[in-house]
Scaffold this motif. Sequence first.
Motif, PDB file in Angstrom:
ATOM      1  N   ASN A 154       0.791  -1.553   0.017  1.00  0.00           N
ATOM      2  CA  ASN A 154       0.055  -0.093  -0.128  1.00  0.00           C
ATOM      3  C   ASN A 154       0.608   1.497   0.122  1.00  0.00           C
ATOM      4  N   GLU A 155       0.221   2.818   0.506  1.00  0.00           N
ATOM      5  CA  GLU A 155       0.685   3.844   0.325  1.00  0.00           C
ATOM      6  C   GLU A 155       2.305   3.630   1.060  1.00  0.00           C
ATOM      7  N   LYS A 162      -5.684  -2.019   5.388  1.00  0.00           N
ATOM      8  CA  LYS A 162      -6.255  -0.942   5.940  1.00  0.00           C
ATOM      9  C   LYS A 162      -7.558  -0.556   6.123  1.00  0.00           C
ATOM     10  N   HIS A 192      -4.592  -0.700  10.257  1.00  0.00           N
ATOM     11  CA  HIS A 192      -3.287  -1.477   9.148  1.00  0.00           C
ATOM     12  C   HIS A 192      -3.544  -2.979   9.700  1.00  0.00           C
ATOM     13  N   SER A 224      -9.762  -0.854   2.406  1.00  0.00           N
ATOM     14  CA  SER A 224      -8.673  -0.863   1.143  1.00  0.00           C
ATOM     15  C   SER A 224      -7.865  -1.658   1.230  1.00  0.00           C
ATOM     16  N   ARG A 226      -4.219  -3.436  -2.164  1.00  0.00           N
ATOM     17  CA  ARG A 226      -3.503  -4.122  -2.885  1.00  0.00           C
ATOM     18  C   ARG A 226      -3.473  -5.368  -3.519  1.00  0.00           C
ATOM     19  N   GLN A 247      -6.130  -1.429  -6.997  1.00  0.00           N
ATOM     20  CA  GLN A 247      -6.492  -1.236  -5.864  1.00  0.00           C
ATOM     21  C   GLN A 247      -8.191  -0.984  -5.591  1.00  0.00           C
TER      22      GLN A 247
END
Length: 566
Positions: A154-155, A162, A192, A224, A226, A247
């Motif tokens: 993720n980011e 998340k 998370h 969320s 990925r 995503q």
Amino acid sequence: MARQPYRFPQARIPERGSGVFRLTVRNAMARHDSEMKEECLREDLKFYFMSPCEKYRARCQIPWKLGLQILKIVMVTTQLVRFGLSNQLVVAFKEDNTVAFKHLFLKGYSGTDEDDYSCSVYTQEDAYESIFFAINQYHQLKDITLGTLGYGENEDNRIGLKVCKRHYKKGTMFPSNETLNIDNDIELDCVHLDLQDISKDPPDWKNSSFFRLEFYRLLQVEISFRLKGIDLQTIHSRELPDCYVFQNTIIFDNKAHSGKIKIYFDSDAKIEECKDLNIFGSTQKNTQYVLVFDAFVIVICLASLILCTRSIVLALRLRKRFLNFFLEKYKRPVCDTDQWKFINGWYVLVIISDLMTIIGSILKMEIKAKNLTNYDLCSIFLGTSTLLVWVGVIRYLGYFQAYNVLILTMQASLPKVLRFCACAGMIYLGYTFCGWIVLGPYHDKFENLNTVAECLFSLVNGDDMFATFAQIQQKSILVWLFSRLYLYSFISLFIYMILSLFIALITDSYDTIKKFQQNGFPETDLQEFLKECSSKEEYQKESSAFLSCICCRRRKRSDDHLIPIN
């Protein structure tokens, strides 16, 4: 006595070298140069407005632009078809994965979305089970999925989920006593969950305070994560595979607090360059052939762009010559209609098409080389350019009178149609806003302005009329009666009056063009100027031939660039 014959007085001839003689010669030469200049201008104008076949018969000039346009049509269409087939594979892969994700992560998903959302829950137990189901499925992904999927970062460069929740800051609510005390400030809490946290047995994360939801304060829960995947179906078409990053977002929407939580699933797929590809076979060689073909298309479009730009520049120079000559001889400017005849709109259309084809081909080459992944932008450029290329074919059909009716009718009716549409559009917008505000809560097709405009446009074309009448909810008699008055008045006004007037405008222009083709079009200054050349050819063939010969002999080679090639 014999009568002497009468002798006429002889005209006095100026002596050579005198001032009168030089002035007479100078005036004669100036008049002769002016006539030759006028005749040369007529020849250039006639040649400019000739068709490619007429130019070939007149000067044996090969119509390079015509041949180039035919070749370009074949090349661009072939390129578009190949890219379209490749793009279909990309879109199909994204859509299939989205459907697979819904079945994997949404508990009880039926296979079809309920509305604009995927599914819904109605009890607290179902809400908890749906949230935990999505998290557990993420943990077991490699054991249950049928696709080539893996976990993505993720980011924060972390692998996992998340989970965020939005809720009112604090408050109490007693519906039985009609009592509400709430702070409308919204808080956002996130947690998370790594793969290690989810895989613990027993799962401690389920018992954390974060997952104790107060539904009367809860607005939204968002999960969320990925995933990564590889599209292997492109190998069958001898292309390099694409690597995808999905995503995914699952949203539990409780903003309405109506006892129904809507569950939305969104998957945003991005194509990335694969880091390490080792594929054996002829895939790489096939890719090189495609890149060479795209490069050849760019060269063809560049040649077409240069030729059309050159023709426009030469036409503007000829226009300037004609304007200056007309103002000098007739002491008045040329009308606007004749001035616009020198601006060939088809050349402008071809130039725009060539530019879009060049840009689209470059994007396509970058996509093929896996340096770029924007399929949508490339498809817009290539699709629009192909549309303009095929529309440009009408220009060559317009040289035949039987096929020129469509172009002339569109040119004649366009100003009147635009003014008419501006007036009718005001009425259309009024019906759009009225239908949205009144019928929006009771009819699916009137929920927002976009769908209202589409629904009314369908009614104008006679589509889906009965369904529009039948789907109105009869919860309010007043709204039901208003809907009937609204729909009947709109259909009667637009179909029986406005649409009929719209067709009548085009029909009137068509009839006018047909009469002009039978009786002749009104002559403009430019046509009268060219007609003088035709009259001289009829009554002074020998003189005209001699004059043309003189013009050709006296024209300098440095002036050849002033002759536009249309």
